[in-house]
Design a protein around this motif. Structure first.
Motif, PDB file in Angstrom:
ATOM      1  N   MET A 127      31.527  -5.309  29.583  1.00 44.17           N
ATOM      2  CA  MET A 127      30.545  -5.476  30.723  1.00 44.17           C
ATOM      3  C   MET A 127      29.129  -5.273  29.915  1.00 44.17           C
ATOM      4  O   MET A 127      28.910  -4.638  28.927  1.00 44.17           O
ATOM      5  CB  MET A 127      30.658  -4.243  31.640  1.00 44.17           C
ATOM      6  CG  MET A 127      29.790  -4.114  32.729  1.00 44.17           C
ATOM      7  SD  MET A 127      30.002  -2.853  33.997  1.00 44.17           S
ATOM      8  CE  MET A 127      31.385  -3.763  35.157  1.00 44.17           C
ATOM      9  N   GLU A 128      28.349  -6.177  30.340  1.00 49.99           N
ATOM     10  CA  GLU A 128      26.876  -6.307  29.752  1.00 49.99           C
ATOM     11  C   GLU A 128      26.224  -4.948  30.013  1.00 49.99           C
ATOM     12  O   GLU A 128      26.081  -4.400  30.955  1.00 49.99           O
ATOM     13  CB  GLU A 128      25.999  -7.271  30.364  1.00 49.99           C
ATOM     14  CG  GLU A 128      26.562  -9.051  30.159  1.00 49.99           C
ATOM     15  CD  GLU A 128      25.768  -9.879  30.667  1.00 49.99           C
ATOM     16  OE1 GLU A 128      24.507  -9.720  30.804  1.00 49.99           O
ATOM     17  OE2 GLU A 128      26.261 -11.010  31.062  1.00 49.99           O
ATOM     18  N   GLN A 129      25.259  -4.735  28.798  1.00 48.47           N
ATOM     19  CA  GLN A 129      24.464  -3.389  29.017  1.00 48.47           C
ATOM     20  C   GLN A 129      23.527  -3.627  30.271  1.00 48.47           C
ATOM     21  O   GLN A 129      22.770  -4.563  30.407  1.00 48.47           O
ATOM     22  CB  GLN A 129      23.774  -3.118  27.919  1.00 48.47           C
ATOM     23  CG  GLN A 129      22.977  -1.922  27.636  1.00 48.47           C
ATOM     24  CD  GLN A 129      23.711  -0.611  27.771  1.00 48.47           C
ATOM     25  OE1 GLN A 129      24.959  -0.716  27.416  1.00 48.47           O
ATOM     26  NE2 GLN A 129      23.138   0.376  27.892  1.00 48.47           N
ATOM     27  N   GLY A 130      23.390  -2.567  31.054  1.00 47.48           N
ATOM     28  CA  GLY A 130      22.305  -2.772  32.040  1.00 47.48           C
ATOM     29  C   GLY A 130      22.767  -2.992  33.452  1.00 47.48           C
ATOM     30  O   GLY A 130      22.134  -3.021  34.378  1.00 47.48           O
ATOM     31  N   THR A 131      23.845  -3.749  33.699  1.00 42.48           N
ATOM     32  CA  THR A 131      24.329  -4.175  34.723  1.00 42.48           C
ATOM     33  C   THR A 131      24.593  -3.156  35.963  1.00 42.48           C
ATOM     34  O   THR A 131      24.292  -3.264  37.055  1.00 42.48           O
ATOM     35  CB  THR A 131      25.712  -5.217  34.743  1.00 42.48           C
ATOM     36  OG1 THR A 131      26.497  -4.264  34.008  1.00 42.48           O
ATOM     37  CG2 THR A 131      25.406  -6.302  34.027  1.00 42.48           C
ATOM     38  N   LEU A 132      25.268  -2.139  35.501  1.00 42.12           N
ATOM     39  CA  LEU A 132      25.375  -1.254  36.425  1.00 42.12           C
ATOM     40  C   LEU A 132      24.225  -0.150  36.872  1.00 42.12           C
ATOM     41  O   LEU A 132      23.963   0.115  38.011  1.00 42.12           O
ATOM     42  CB  LEU A 132      26.439   0.011  36.133  1.00 42.12           C
ATOM     43  CG  LEU A 132      27.853  -0.473  35.697  1.00 42.12           C
ATOM     44  CD1 LEU A 132      28.779   0.398  35.139  1.00 42.12           C
ATOM     45  CD2 LEU A 132      28.571  -0.981  37.211  1.00 42.12           C
ATOM     46  N   GLY A 166      21.386   2.808  44.095  1.00 37.51           N
ATOM     47  CA  GLY A 166      22.125   4.157  44.176  1.00 37.51           C
ATOM     48  C   GLY A 166      22.621   4.544  43.012  1.00 37.51           C
ATOM     49  O   GLY A 166      23.050   5.717  42.948  1.00 37.51           O
ATOM     50  N   VAL A 167      22.664   3.767  41.835  1.00 41.15           N
ATOM     51  CA  VAL A 167      23.114   4.219  40.388  1.00 41.15           C
ATOM     52  C   VAL A 167      21.776   5.052  39.868  1.00 41.15           C
ATOM     53  O   VAL A 167      20.818   4.239  39.567  1.00 41.15           O
ATOM     54  CB  VAL A 167      23.572   3.391  39.590  1.00 41.15           C
ATOM     55  CG1 VAL A 167      23.715   3.665  38.381  1.00 41.15           C
ATOM     56  CG2 VAL A 167      24.727   2.646  40.100  1.00 41.15           C
ATOM     57  N   GLN A 168      21.940   6.304  39.505  1.00 41.71           N
ATOM     58  CA  GLN A 168      20.711   6.773  38.778  1.00 41.71           C
ATOM     59  C   GLN A 168      20.854   6.941  37.364  1.00 41.71           C
ATOM     60  O   GLN A 168      19.924   6.679  36.756  1.00 41.71           O
ATOM     61  CB  GLN A 168      20.792   8.425  39.319  1.00 41.71           C
ATOM     62  CG  GLN A 168      19.792   9.443  38.940  1.00 41.71           C
ATOM     63  CD  GLN A 168      19.997  10.905  39.388  1.00 41.71           C
ATOM     64  OE1 GLN A 168      20.586  11.049  40.061  1.00 41.71           O
ATOM     65  NE2 GLN A 168      19.040  11.753  38.822  1.00 41.71           N
ATOM     66  N   GLU A 169      22.051   7.158  36.966  1.00 36.50           N
ATOM     67  CA  GLU A 169      22.199   6.943  35.422  1.00 36.50           C
ATOM     68  C   GLU A 169      23.850   6.728  34.985  1.00 36.50           C
ATOM     69  O   GLU A 169      24.684   7.036  35.929  1.00 36.50           O
ATOM     70  CB  GLU A 169      22.145   8.530  35.041  1.00 36.50           C
ATOM     71  CG  GLU A 169      22.362   8.879  33.489  1.00 36.50           C
ATOM     72  CD  GLU A 169      22.150  10.258  33.075  1.00 36.50           C
ATOM     73  OE1 GLU A 169      21.931  10.365  31.839  1.00 36.50           O
ATOM     74  OE2 GLU A 169      22.238  11.209  33.924  1.00 36.50           O
ATOM     75  N   VAL A 170      23.795   5.984  34.099  1.00 36.75           N
ATOM     76  CA  VAL A 170      25.232   5.638  33.414  1.00 36.75           C
ATOM     77  C   VAL A 170      25.197   6.129  32.193  1.00 36.75           C
ATOM     78  O   VAL A 170      24.438   6.010  31.342  1.00 36.75           O
ATOM     79  CB  VAL A 170      25.402   4.113  33.269  1.00 36.75           C
ATOM     80  CG1 VAL A 170      26.516   3.619  32.645  1.00 36.75           C
ATOM     81  CG2 VAL A 170      25.145   3.501  34.754  1.00 36.75           C
ATOM     82  N   ILE A 171      26.258   6.908  31.925  1.00 41.15           N
ATOM     83  CA  ILE A 171      26.469   7.661  30.657  1.00 41.15           C
ATOM     84  C   ILE A 171      27.780   6.985  29.808  1.00 41.15           C
ATOM     85  O   ILE A 171      28.715   6.874  30.677  1.00 41.15           O
ATOM     86  CB  ILE A 171      26.714   9.005  30.787  1.00 41.15           C
ATOM     87  CG1 ILE A 171      25.748   9.783  31.591  1.00 41.15           C
ATOM     88  CG2 ILE A 171      27.150   9.689  29.464  1.00 41.15           C
ATOM     89  CD1 ILE A 171      25.863  10.944  32.055  1.00 41.15           C
ATOM     90  N   LYS A 172      27.534   6.302  28.808  1.00 45.42           N
ATOM     91  CA  LYS A 172      28.843   5.937  27.936  1.00 45.42           C
ATOM     92  C   LYS A 172      29.575   6.901  27.572  1.00 45.42           C
ATOM     93  O   LYS A 172      29.192   7.831  26.869  1.00 45.42           O
ATOM     94  CB  LYS A 172      28.288   5.146  26.930  1.00 45.42           C
ATOM     95  CG  LYS A 172      29.200   4.406  26.175  1.00 45.42           C
ATOM     96  CD  LYS A 172      28.841   3.487  25.062  1.00 45.42           C
ATOM     97  CE  LYS A 172      29.813   2.855  24.297  1.00 45.42           C
ATOM     98  NZ  LYS A 172      29.494   1.970  23.207  1.00 45.42           N
TER      99      LYS A 172
END
Length: 159
Positions: A1-6, A11-17
């Motif tokens: 999945m490309e970085q930044g798409t989520l 409604g998405v506040q933060e994505v943590i790998k």
């Protein structure tokens, strides 16, 4: 999945790998346990399950479809979401129930992904068996022998 798409989704506040396995996905799986065979005879890798970490809430149909589209493009073969939310208070949000199951069934129809969702009691198991492709039994129900026996009689695989 490309970085930044989520992160770009409403409604998405933060994505943590996640850099190492968590307790949810089992404590370090060896290579022989990374896959399972489903009831339809398909052989699926655990890493190809796209899932929402939250229960489906009112007015989240569009967001659920947006997540499904993205994980489908990334190669997910399963979509896991929660139609029921076990709570200690009867006044807390307890999920959408059958409406949430219908949303996930619509996702299956549109994207061809198998559906996994949790049954929290015998009553919900009847509906989950009707709508889902795989039944999830949560950790808090591992001592609910009535539910486990009923799940054993289901015509769907469970995890």
């Amino acid at each position: 999945m490309e970085q930044g798409t989520l992160e770009e989704m409403a409604g998405v506040q933060e994505v943590i790998k996640v850099s190492k396995p968590t307790n949810w996905s089992a404590v370090t799986l060896n290579k022989t346990t990374r896959s399972f065979v489903s009831g339809d005879g398909g052989h699926y890798r655990r890493s190809w399950i796209g899932h929402r970490r939250r229960t489906l809430r009112h007015r989240e149909r569009e967001q659920a479809f947006a997540v499904a589209a993205r994980v489908h493009l990334a190669g997910a073969q399963f979509f896991r979401g929660g139609a029921y939310k076990p709570r200690t208070s009867p006044y807390s949000f307890q999920g959408l129930g059958e409406e949430g199951l219908r949303i996930m069934a619509d996702i299956r129809h549109q994207y061809g992904m198998k559906i996994i969702t949790e049954a929290i009691d015998n009553e919900s198991l009847d509906l989950v068996e009707e709508y889902a492709d795989m039944i999830q039994i949560g950790a808090r129900n591992m001592q609910n022998f009535s539910l486990l026996k009923r799940a054993g009689r289901a015509k769907k695989p469970f995890c």
